[in-house]
Design a protein around this motif. Structure first.
Motif, mmCIF file in Angstrom:
data_model
loop_
_atom_site.group_PDB
_atom_site.id
_atom_site.type_symbol
_atom_site.label_atom_id
_atom_site.label_comp_id
_atom_site.label_asym_id
_atom_site.label_seq_id
_atom_site.Cartn_x
_atom_site.Cartn_y
_atom_site.Cartn_z
ATOM 1 N N LEU A 172 2.124 2.686 -3.513
ATOM 2 C CA LEU A 172 0.913 3.398 -4.323
ATOM 3 C C LEU A 172 0.973 4.352 -4.534
ATOM 4 O O LEU A 172 0.822 5.207 -3.446
ATOM 5 C CB LEU A 172 -0.507 2.968 -4.106
ATOM 6 N N GLN A 179 -15.057 7.964 0.845
ATOM 7 C CA GLN A 179 -14.656 5.765 1.568
ATOM 8 C C GLN A 179 -13.191 6.028 2.188
ATOM 9 O O GLN A 179 -11.902 6.705 2.126
ATOM 10 C CB GLN A 179 -14.388 4.887 0.276
ATOM 11 N N ARG A 238 0.273 -1.350 -0.236
ATOM 12 C CA ARG A 238 0.204 -0.013 -0.108
ATOM 13 C C ARG A 238 0.681 0.967 0.217
ATOM 14 O O ARG A 238 0.488 2.307 -0.476
ATOM 15 C CB ARG A 238 -0.420 -0.182 1.505
ATOM 16 N N GLY A 247 -1.408 6.802 -4.624
ATOM 17 C CA GLY A 247 -2.277 7.290 -4.091
ATOM 18 C C GLY A 247 -3.432 7.313 -5.823
ATOM 19 O O GLY A 247 -3.417 6.761 -6.640
ATOM 20 N N ARG A 248 -4.362 7.409 -5.055
ATOM 21 C CA ARG A 248 -5.936 7.166 -5.949
ATOM 22 C C ARG A 248 -5.768 8.025 -6.916
ATOM 23 O O ARG A 248 -5.078 9.589 -6.689
ATOM 24 C CB ARG A 248 -6.587 7.450 -4.701
ATOM 25 N N ARG A 249 -6.162 8.101 -8.543
ATOM 26 C CA ARG A 249 -6.326 9.307 -8.784
ATOM 27 C C ARG A 249 -7.744 8.948 -9.808
ATOM 28 O O ARG A 249 -8.543 8.301 -9.829
ATOM 29 C CB ARG A 249 -5.254 9.050 -10.829
ATOM 30 N N PHE A 250 -8.304 10.004 -9.501
ATOM 31 C CA PHE A 250 -9.734 10.567 -10.065
ATOM 32 C C PHE A 250 -9.673 11.211 -12.144
ATOM 33 O O PHE A 250 -8.072 11.645 -12.859
ATOM 34 C CB PHE A 250 -9.792 11.941 -9.624
ATOM 35 N N ASP A 275 -6.074 14.719 -8.875
ATOM 36 C CA ASP A 275 -5.173 14.385 -7.959
ATOM 37 C C ASP A 275 -6.595 14.601 -7.257
ATOM 38 O O ASP A 275 -6.133 14.213 -5.563
ATOM 39 C CB ASP A 275 -4.786 15.607 -7.529
ATOM 40 N N GLY A 276 -7.893 14.670 -7.455
ATOM 41 C CA GLY A 276 -9.238 14.967 -6.737
ATOM 42 C C GLY A 276 -9.245 16.190 -6.410
ATOM 43 O O GLY A 276 -10.482 15.798 -5.457
ATOM 44 N N ASP A 287 -10.217 4.517 4.913
ATOM 45 C CA ASP A 287 -8.824 3.773 3.913
ATOM 46 C C ASP A 287 -9.473 2.195 4.845
ATOM 47 O O ASP A 287 -9.752 2.124 5.565
ATOM 48 C CB ASP A 287 -7.916 4.168 4.488
ATOM 49 N N THR A 312 -4.978 -3.431 3.767
ATOM 50 C CA THR A 312 -4.364 -4.666 2.814
ATOM 51 C C THR A 312 -4.120 -6.259 3.347
ATOM 52 O O THR A 312 -4.044 -6.089 4.361
ATOM 53 C CB THR A 312 -2.829 -4.095 2.015
ATOM 54 N N THR A 329 -9.674 17.023 -1.299
ATOM 55 C CA THR A 329 -10.288 16.094 -0.660
ATOM 56 C C THR A 329 -9.881 15.605 0.612
ATOM 57 O O THR A 329 -10.675 15.100 0.931
ATOM 58 C CB THR A 329 -9.678 14.312 -1.492
#
Length: 89
Positions: free
Chosen positions: A12, A70, A9, A14-17, A35-36, A72, A75, A53
């Motif tokens: 990574l 949401q 984890r 980070g999340r991409r939008f 980047d959100g 976190d 894993t 975010t």
């Protein structure tokens, strides 16, 4: 043994939008950045507001893009490691 395909984890980025725009009925638009973060732009193209975010107001604007915050997640342990499964499972 098979190569380990799980990604840590922490590795990574980070999340991409998906970048999108929503036209507002009162004029201007909301822009979702990769980047959100969300920006509000008026009819002349001037930035009126910006929300990251982690901002408390972000969910109020993100819902227009169909996004909801949401929590976190953790894993799960690797099932190939000895002792990763409960006994009898």
């Amino acid at each position: 043994m098979a190569p380990d395909r799980k990604v840590e984890r922490s590795d990574l980025s980070g999340r991409r939008f998906k970048a999108r725009k929503v036209v507002l009925p009162e004029g201007g638009m909301l822009v979702l950045h990769p980047d959100g973060s969300i920006s509000q732009v008026d009819g002349e193209g001037e930035a009126v507001g910006n929300w990251a975010t982690d901002d408390a107001e972000w969910p109020r604007h993100a819902i227009r893009f169909g996004l909801v915050p949401q929590p976190d997640t953790a894993t799960p342990p690797d099932s190939r490691e000895r002792g990763a499964r409960p006994l009898g499972g």
